[in-house]
Scaffold this active site. Sequence first.
Site, PDB file in Angstrom:
ATOM      1  N   ASP A 246       0.855  -0.928   0.114  1.00 36.26           N
ATOM      2  CA  ASP A 246      -0.026   0.066   0.160  1.00 36.26           C
ATOM      3  C   ASP A 246       0.953   1.234   0.123  1.00 36.26           C
ATOM      4  O   ASP A 246       1.621   1.751   1.002  1.00 36.26           O
ATOM      5  CB  ASP A 246      -1.032  -0.051   1.313  1.00 36.26           C
ATOM      6  N   HIS A 275      -3.963  -2.015  -0.870  1.00 33.68           N
ATOM      7  CA  HIS A 275      -4.520  -1.171  -0.017  1.00 33.68           C
ATOM      8  C   HIS A 275      -5.754  -1.781   0.767  1.00 33.68           C
ATOM      9  O   HIS A 275      -5.725  -1.708   1.936  1.00 33.68           O
ATOM     10  CB  HIS A 275      -5.058   0.033  -0.778  1.00 33.68           C
TER      11      HIS A 275
END
Length: 299
Positions: A246, A275
């Site tokens: 992420d 993410h």
Amino acid sequence: MRILRTDEARFAGLPDYPFAPHFLDAEPGLRMHYVDEGPRHASPVLMLHGEPSWSYLYRHMIPLVADAGHRVLAPDLIGFGKSDKPASVEDYSYGRHLAWLANWLEGLNLTNITLVCQNWGSLLGLRLAAEHPQRFARIIVGNGMLPTGDTRVPAVFSIWKAFATHSPWFPVGRIVQLGTERTLSKAELTAYEAPFPAADFKAGARAFPKLVPIEPGTPDSLANRAAWQVLEKWKKPFITCFSSGDPITRGGDRYMQRRIPGAHGQPHITLRGGHFLQEDSPEDFARIIIDALRSEMAA
């Protein structure tokens, strides 16, 4: 305020989402939807989604945690999922979202909460816990942070903010796919689009990037700084469960581990994924929650 409500038919037959709907007014005339699974007498596990997802994000985790004997609640933030959707971007503010969530918490009288939060679920959840600490027993953060505007935001966030603000095209399913390493099925992409049958239903999703405090001195920058003063004294368990891929929140886990006393000695972990680690590593994320609650029961 013009309020939109997504037709329930759009949610029929979604893959892996068999949960009965529950509703509570976040304010008069503004209905918030939530999932409520597992034994009602058990201490609640509150799963807060972020942008531009909804409780569907937690669909693989909810049954695992509920089957372990815990009550799992996963609300749809106002503007998302099956919750009502004010039609104007200006209808949304950081403070309003917090008030809506606080009203929901108080309406259900939730206490001894284990908070599980990611993305905007963290911006809201960490503030909520700091402002209502008596209701929370522990915090588990995945790919999230409580920004104050005192540090520079990643360039990728500035691009995302500009896109959400100005692009005439806002494909929610594809946005979620960009933050997920595994390939989502066509049915899963459709499920992420389900809450938004037309452009004006997406006002809440478009509003969120502009609400992140990215400069010091803004009202929410000051309020988040005050919340950090509480978190810097937080001695209840605080666990980070970030992912390896992420670019937006990378490093935030180590920052919180250093700054929050309750993080010391906890089983922090880095999971595989992008993410949206709920999509890439749901079983491992759920295991962190179950193990944290088991350690409490053993104690």
